[in-house]
Design a protein around this motif. Structure first.
Motif, PDB file in Angstrom:
ATOM      1  N   LEU A 156       0.832  -1.211   0.000  1.00 38.27           N
ATOM      2  CA  LEU A 156       0.000   0.000   0.000  1.00 38.27           C
ATOM      3  C   LEU A 156       0.863   1.257   0.000  1.00 38.27           C
ATOM      4  CD1 LEU A 156      -2.793  -1.104   2.480  1.00 38.27           C
ATOM      5  CD2 LEU A 156      -3.204  -0.174   0.200  1.00 38.27           C
ATOM      6  N   ARG A 157       1.870   1.280   0.847  1.00 37.25           N
ATOM      7  CA  ARG A 157       2.713   2.461   0.921  1.00 37.25           C
ATOM      8  C   ARG A 157       3.583   2.605  -0.334  1.00 37.25           C
ATOM      9  NH1 ARG A 157       1.733   6.729   3.135  1.00 37.25           N
ATOM     10  NH2 ARG A 157       3.987   7.164   3.163  1.00 37.25           N
ATOM     11  N   GLN A 158       4.017   1.483  -0.898  1.00 38.96           N
ATOM     12  CA  GLN A 158       4.759   1.560  -2.160  1.00 38.96           C
ATOM     13  C   GLN A 158       3.908   2.205  -3.246  1.00 38.96           C
ATOM     14  OE1 GLN A 158       5.695  -2.586  -2.753  1.00 38.96           O
ATOM     15  NE2 GLN A 158       7.777  -2.393  -1.933  1.00 38.96           N
ATOM     16  N   LEU A 159       2.662   1.776  -3.352  1.00 39.64           N
ATOM     17  CA  LEU A 159       1.770   2.312  -4.376  1.00 39.64           C
ATOM     18  C   LEU A 159       1.472   3.779  -4.128  1.00 39.64           C
ATOM     19  CD1 LEU A 159      -0.665  -0.731  -4.669  1.00 39.64           C
ATOM     20  CD2 LEU A 159       0.979   0.039  -6.390  1.00 39.64           C
ATOM     21  N   ALA A 160       1.283   4.145  -2.854  1.00 37.06           N
ATOM     22  CA  ALA A 160       1.010   5.547  -2.532  1.00 37.06           C
ATOM     23  C   ALA A 160       2.186   6.431  -2.944  1.00 37.06           C
ATOM     24  CB  ALA A 160       0.726   5.687  -1.038  1.00 37.06           C
ATOM     25  N   GLN A 161       3.402   5.970  -2.698  1.00 36.74           N
ATOM     26  CA  GLN A 161       4.574   6.761  -3.069  1.00 36.74           C
ATOM     27  C   GLN A 161       4.718   6.856  -4.582  1.00 36.74           C
ATOM     28  OE1 GLN A 161       8.001   5.180  -1.046  1.00 36.74           O
ATOM     29  NE2 GLN A 161       7.318   5.868   0.974  1.00 36.74           N
ATOM     30  N   GLN A 162       4.425   5.758  -5.269  1.00 35.83           N
ATOM     31  CA  GLN A 162       4.507   5.778  -6.730  1.00 35.83           C
ATOM     32  C   GLN A 162       3.504   6.748  -7.335  1.00 35.83           C
ATOM     33  OE1 GLN A 162       3.972   1.725  -8.015  1.00 35.83           O
ATOM     34  NE2 GLN A 162       5.781   0.983  -6.892  1.00 35.83           N
ATOM     35  N   GLN A 163       2.337   6.830  -6.700  1.00 37.64           N
ATOM     36  CA  GLN A 163       1.271   7.688  -7.220  1.00 37.64           C
ATOM     37  C   GLN A 163       1.332   9.106  -6.656  1.00 37.64           C
ATOM     38  OE1 GLN A 163      -2.139   5.418  -6.003  1.00 37.64           O
ATOM     39  NE2 GLN A 163      -1.747   3.740  -7.422  1.00 37.64           N
ATOM     40  N   GLY A 164       2.241   9.341  -5.705  1.00 35.89           N
ATOM     41  CA  GLY A 164       2.345  10.660  -5.103  1.00 35.89           C
ATOM     42  C   GLY A 164       1.126  11.023  -4.270  1.00 35.89           C
ATOM     43  N   ARG A 165       0.531  10.019  -3.630  1.00 34.60           N
ATOM     44  CA  ARG A 165      -0.685  10.248  -2.840  1.00 34.60           C
ATOM     45  C   ARG A 165      -0.393  10.038  -1.369  1.00 34.60           C
ATOM     46  NH1 ARG A 165      -4.130   6.409  -3.245  1.00 34.60           N
ATOM     47  NH2 ARG A 165      -5.921   7.660  -2.670  1.00 34.60           N
ATOM     48  N   GLU A 166      -1.178  10.690  -0.520  1.00 37.67           N
ATOM     49  CA  GLU A 166      -1.130  10.445   0.913  1.00 37.67           C
ATOM     50  C   GLU A 166      -2.042   9.265   1.225  1.00 37.67           C
ATOM     51  OE1 GLU A 166       0.710  11.670   3.359  1.00 37.67           O
ATOM     52  OE2 GLU A 166       1.826  12.765   1.829  1.00 37.67           O
ATOM     53  N   LEU A 167      -1.548   8.323   1.991  1.00 40.60           N
ATOM     54  CA  LEU A 167      -2.341   7.149   2.335  1.00 40.60           C
ATOM     55  C   LEU A 167      -1.930   6.697   3.727  1.00 40.60           C
ATOM     56  CD1 LEU A 167      -4.404   5.046   1.157  1.00 40.60           C
ATOM     57  CD2 LEU A 167      -2.414   3.637   0.614  1.00 40.60           C
ATOM     58  N   SER A 168      -2.841   6.792   4.665  1.00 33.64           N
ATOM     59  CA  SER A 168      -2.528   6.387   6.039  1.00 33.64           C
ATOM     60  C   SER A 168      -2.865   4.913   6.224  1.00 33.64           C
ATOM     61  CB  SER A 168      -3.313   7.241   7.041  1.00 33.64           C
ATOM     62  OG  SER A 168      -4.710   7.154   6.800  1.00 33.64           O
ATOM     63  N   VAL A 169      -1.899   4.159   6.726  1.00 34.62           N
ATOM     64  CA  VAL A 169      -2.036   2.709   6.903  1.00 34.62           C
ATOM     65  C   VAL A 169      -1.668   2.354   8.335  1.00 34.62           C
ATOM     66  CG1 VAL A 169      -1.301   0.418   6.133  1.00 34.62           C
ATOM     67  CG2 VAL A 169      -1.401   2.320   4.498  1.00 34.62           C
ATOM     68  N   CYS A 170      -2.557   1.622   9.010  1.00 31.31           N
ATOM     69  CA  CYS A 170      -2.339   1.196  10.387  1.00 31.31           C
ATOM     70  C   CYS A 170      -2.374  -0.321  10.454  1.00 31.31           C
ATOM     71  CB  CYS A 170      -3.414   1.786  11.298  1.00 31.31           C
ATOM     72  SG  CYS A 170      -3.404   1.131  12.995  1.00 31.31           S
ATOM     73  N   VAL A 171      -1.427  -0.904  11.185  1.00 37.16           N
ATOM     74  CA  VAL A 171      -1.404  -2.343  11.412  1.00 37.16           C
ATOM     75  C   VAL A 171      -1.507  -2.600  12.910  1.00 37.16           C
ATOM     76  CG1 VAL A 171      -0.135  -4.505  11.127  1.00 37.16           C
ATOM     77  CG2 VAL A 171       0.023  -2.725   9.376  1.00 37.16           C
ATOM     78  N   LEU A 172      -2.505  -3.373  13.311  1.00 39.07           N
ATOM     79  CA  LEU A 172      -2.653  -3.780  14.710  1.00 39.07           C
ATOM     80  C   LEU A 172      -2.092  -5.179  14.891  1.00 39.07           C
ATOM     81  CD1 LEU A 172      -6.313  -2.721  15.664  1.00 39.07           C
ATOM     82  CD2 LEU A 172      -4.182  -1.463  16.049  1.00 39.07           C
ATOM     83  N   GLU A 173      -1.395  -5.402  16.000  1.00 37.13           N
ATOM     84  CA  GLU A 173      -0.844  -6.719  16.317  1.00 37.13           C
ATOM     85  C   GLU A 173      -1.091  -7.004  17.795  1.00 37.13           C
ATOM     86  OE1 GLU A 173       0.668 -10.176  16.934  1.00 37.13           O
ATOM     87  OE2 GLU A 173       0.459  -9.406  14.884  1.00 37.13           O
ATOM     88  N   LYS A 174      -1.744  -8.130  18.088  1.00 38.74           N
ATOM     89  CA  LYS A 174      -2.101  -8.438  19.473  1.00 38.74           C
ATOM     90  C   LYS A 174      -0.898  -8.826  20.328  1.00 38.74           C
ATOM     91  CE  LYS A 174      -3.528 -13.226  18.406  1.00 38.74           C
ATOM     92  NZ  LYS A 174      -2.510 -13.952  19.162  1.00 38.74           N
ATOM     93  N   ALA A 175       0.182  -9.306  19.724  1.00 40.84           N
ATOM     94  CA  ALA A 175       1.370  -9.672  20.486  1.00 40.84           C
ATOM     95  C   ALA A 175       2.095  -8.427  20.980  1.00 40.84           C
ATOM     96  CB  ALA A 175       2.315 -10.504  19.622  1.00 40.84           C
ATOM     97  N   ALA A 176       2.914  -8.618  22.003  1.00 41.52           N
ATOM     98  CA  ALA A 176       3.647  -7.490  22.576  1.00 41.52           C
ATOM     99  C   ALA A 176       4.649  -6.909  21.593  1.00 41.52           C
ATOM    100  CB  ALA A 176       4.352  -7.930  23.860  1.00 41.52           C
ATOM    101  N   GLN A 177       5.136  -7.729  20.674  1.00 38.36           N
ATOM    102  CA  GLN A 177       6.018  -7.237  19.620  1.00 38.36           C
ATOM    103  C   GLN A 177       5.766  -8.064  18.377  1.00 38.36           C
ATOM    104  OE1 GLN A 177      10.190  -7.929  20.439  1.00 38.36           O
ATOM    105  NE2 GLN A 177       9.726  -9.687  21.723  1.00 38.36           N
ATOM    106  N   VAL A 178       6.072  -7.486  17.240  1.00 39.67           N
ATOM    107  CA  VAL A 178       5.856  -8.191  15.982  1.00 39.67           C
ATOM    108  C   VAL A 178       6.685  -9.471  15.971  1.00 39.67           C
ATOM    109  CG1 VAL A 178       6.163  -8.097  13.479  1.00 39.67           C
ATOM    110  CG2 VAL A 178       5.302  -6.094  14.715  1.00 39.67           C
ATOM    111  N   GLY A 179       6.061 -10.567  15.569  1.00 41.29           N
ATOM    112  CA  GLY A 179       6.739 -11.857  15.495  1.00 41.29           C
ATOM    113  C   GLY A 179       6.604 -12.706  16.729  1.00 41.29           C
ATOM    114  N   ALA A 180       6.127 -12.123  17.830  1.00 44.50           N
ATOM    115  CA  ALA A 180       6.061 -12.868  19.088  1.00 44.50           C
ATOM    116  C   ALA A 180       5.016 -13.970  19.070  1.00 44.50           C
ATOM    117  CB  ALA A 180       5.790 -11.918  20.252  1.00 44.50           C
ATOM    118  N   HIS A 181       3.999 -13.863  18.216  1.00 43.33           N
ATOM    119  CA  HIS A 181       2.983 -14.907  18.093  1.00 43.33           C
ATOM    120  C   HIS A 181       3.097 -15.668  16.780  1.00 43.33           C
ATOM    121  CE1 HIS A 181      -0.014 -12.971  21.192  1.00 43.33           C
ATOM    122  NE2 HIS A 181       1.150 -13.308  21.719  1.00 43.33           N
ATOM    123  N   VAL A 182       4.178 -15.441  16.052  1.00 38.75           N
ATOM    124  CA  VAL A 182       4.337 -16.048  14.735  1.00 38.75           C
ATOM    125  C   VAL A 182       5.122 -17.346  14.857  1.00 38.75           C
ATOM    126  CG1 VAL A 182       5.395 -15.779  12.469  1.00 38.75           C
ATOM    127  CG2 VAL A 182       4.194 -13.854  13.518  1.00 38.75           C
TER     128      VAL A 182
END
Length: 545
Positions: A26-52
């Motif tokens: 999403l952010r790659q496409l936004a930069q290519q198109q010169g657009r503003e795009l807010s993207v949020c990722v929620l993760e229930k674990a205390a840190q990314v990868g901790a439940h993976v």
């Protein structure tokens, strides 16, 4: 309750391979198109990868498309597969399948052995560098719908509620996070996914799905025994005819091996324990010799979606889409789902970017469903559609041979005109206990084999003991008593974390032991148990899994 409201263009629930790939694209496409795009990722674990948790042998095809320079950018995939082995195990023997007899689709040439958790942490760094807002420790507990039933976002869990449901002095209400599109990448058995599936009938015509449980350990072994890049898969013992599934041993890193067992749900014997069968696997002479003198350094488990094409729900709905294991894009023949999960996230991102550029929001992303079908993800699932039904109907030995024959015919340009159906929901395979006898108890030696509670120490589990239990009963006390008698409380055996204990005719729930594998919800024969998100940040803290 008054809640803070935060709004984004796109919300992604789950920071696994699928969710992070979507965020990056999403952010790659936004930069290519010169657009503003807010993207949020929620993760229930205390840190990314901790439940993976995954095996993991990773096909880099999707990573090559997403971040072509990943090799020079420090991605933690540095061990290419050098040797493939497929073994049929008896109690004391290991019969190796000649490599020329294996269908070309299962060849791991060009793949890498590594830790999916470490890869996700690296992907999170790439996402944040592109401007993605990533919030670990915030679990999505409920979906938000507008009056037309369109998904408009999620609510995160309240913090600081005690076991009695009372607000403590550290209480903080959850936040309502709204988005023009919400992508669900929660993995198998996600709670928001479950809610959306029910609201929009996404599983109409395909049923509940097919699932299995992977139990994995990481060992550091003597250097002289380490064979970097060796990938071994096993069939047969210890599961035999009792259940579908098989083992794996992967060599990677600094004298590390991943050893584990995948048990397909749908087995009939309620006394079977996937955890104990995994421990028995390590006593096979070939594996025991490899582990001798080594040290077990990590342990974990998770459920996987393995139904393939015939179990895919409708992947789009008003306001969002399902990604990765939340839908079930695993290729059972190849024992891989990471590459397909990543590609599904990328395709969803492209469909969302197109919709937002056209000024749309909260509608169905039909472009995503069409792109999935037309992509190599759709091709893989169509080509391997009969593998899981053959394994379920014919068993591991005959099912593998028939699947292999079909794959060889496909390699020669002959496509089977039929599509086999699954024999039913995987949980329906379990039979009443009166037709079975308890299986021999495992006696751990604490050198090669271990018990569940001792194993949990290597999962770094953290749950506030005073928080409300996140494991719920769906049945009445009378139904529960009857279920315990009928199936001999199978959750006390299929749970790989010792959460459920039988005491004086009832089952006690020790929710603080939970690994968040969700086997209790996905494998209980009467769907009597329900997993819900605990307080954000709770659960295992896997390292290198």
């Amino acid at each position: 309750m008054n809640r803070d409201i935060i709004e984004y263009d796109v919300l992604i629930v789950g920071a696994g391979a699928a969710g992070l790939s979507a965020a990056i694209r999403l952010r790659q496409l936004a930069q290519q198109q010169g657009r503003e795009l807010s993207v949020c990722v929620l993760e229930k674990a205390a840190q990314v990868g901790a439940h993976v948790l995954s095996g993991a042998v990773i096909d880099p095809v999707a990573l090559d498309e997403l971040l072509p320079d990943w090799r020079s950018q420090g991605a933690p995939l540095t061990m290419p597969v050098k040797t493939d082995e497929f073994l049929w195990l008896t109690r004391n023997q290991a019969l190796k399948a000649p490599h020329f007899s294996l269908p070309p689709q299962v060849d791991n040439k060009g793949c890498y052995v590594g830790s999916l958790g470490e890869l996700c942490r690296w992907l999170a760094e790439q996402a944040e560098a592109l401007g993605v807002e990533l919030y670990p420790g915030f679990g999505a507990v409920a979906a938000c719908f507008d009056e037309q039933g369109r998904l408009t976002g999620v609510i995160t869990g309240d913090m600081g509620v005690n076991r009695a449901g009372e607000q403590t002095d550290r209480f903080t209400p959850g936040i309502e996070i709204r988005a023009r599109y919400t992508l669900l990448a929660e993995g198998a058995g996600g709670s928001v996914t479950r809610e959306v599936e029910a609201r929009h009938g996404l599983r109409a015509g395909v049923g509940e799905g097919q699932f299995g449980l992977g139990v994995k350990e990481v060992w550091r072994i003597p250097h002289a025994k380490h064979r970097p890049g060796t990938v071994t898969h096993t069939l047969g013992w210890p599961l035999g005819r009792a259940a579908g599934g098989g083992g794996f041993v992967y060599h990677y890193g600094e004298d590390l091996i991943a050893v584990g067992l995948v048990t397909h749900f749908g087995y009939s014997d309620p006394y079977l324990s996937p955890f104990e069968e995994m421990q028995r696997l390590k006593t096979h002479p070939r594996i025991a010799a490899l582990l001798e003198g080594g040290e077990r350094i990590a342990y974990g488990a998770r459920s996987i979606s393995e139904g393939g094409l015939q179990s895919l729900p409708r992947t789009v709905f008003p306001g969002g889409a399902l990604l990765g294991c939340a839908a079930g894009f695993m290729n059972v023949l190849r024992l891989k789902g990471i590459h397909t999960a990543m590609k599904s996230g990328m395709l969803a991102a492209e469909a969302v970017a197109t919709a937002l550029a056209e000024g749309r929001q909260h509608d169905e992303l039909g472009d995503y469903a069409e792109a999935l079908s037309a992509s190599w993800v759709g091709r893989e699932l169509r080509e391997t559609r009969n593998v899981k039904p053959l394994l379920s109907r014919c068993g591991s030995a005959l099912g593998s041979m028939l699947s292999g024959a079909e794959m060889w015919l496909l390699a020669m340009g002959v496509r089977m005109p039929w599509t086999l159906t699954h024999p039913g929901s995987s949980r329906q395979g379990m039979k009443p206990a009166k037709g079975f006898s308890p299986r021999p108890a495992l006696r751990p030696d604490n050198v090669l084999t271990f018990d569940r509670i001792g194993s949990l120490m290597l999962s770094n589990i953290s749950h506030d003991h005073d928080q409300p239990t996140h494991l719920k009963r769906r049945n009445t006390p009378q139904e529960e008593a009857a279920r315990i008698v009928r199936f001999a409380a199978p959750e006390t055996r299929y749970c790989p974390a010792g959460v459920y204990e039988l005491e004086a005719g009832s089952v006690r729930i020790d929710a603080q032991n939970c690994l968040h594998c969700k086997a209790c919800e996905l494998n209980d024969p009467e769907y009597s148990l329900l997993w819900t998100p605990p307080e954000g940040g709770s659960g295992p803290q896997y390292l290198g899994m």
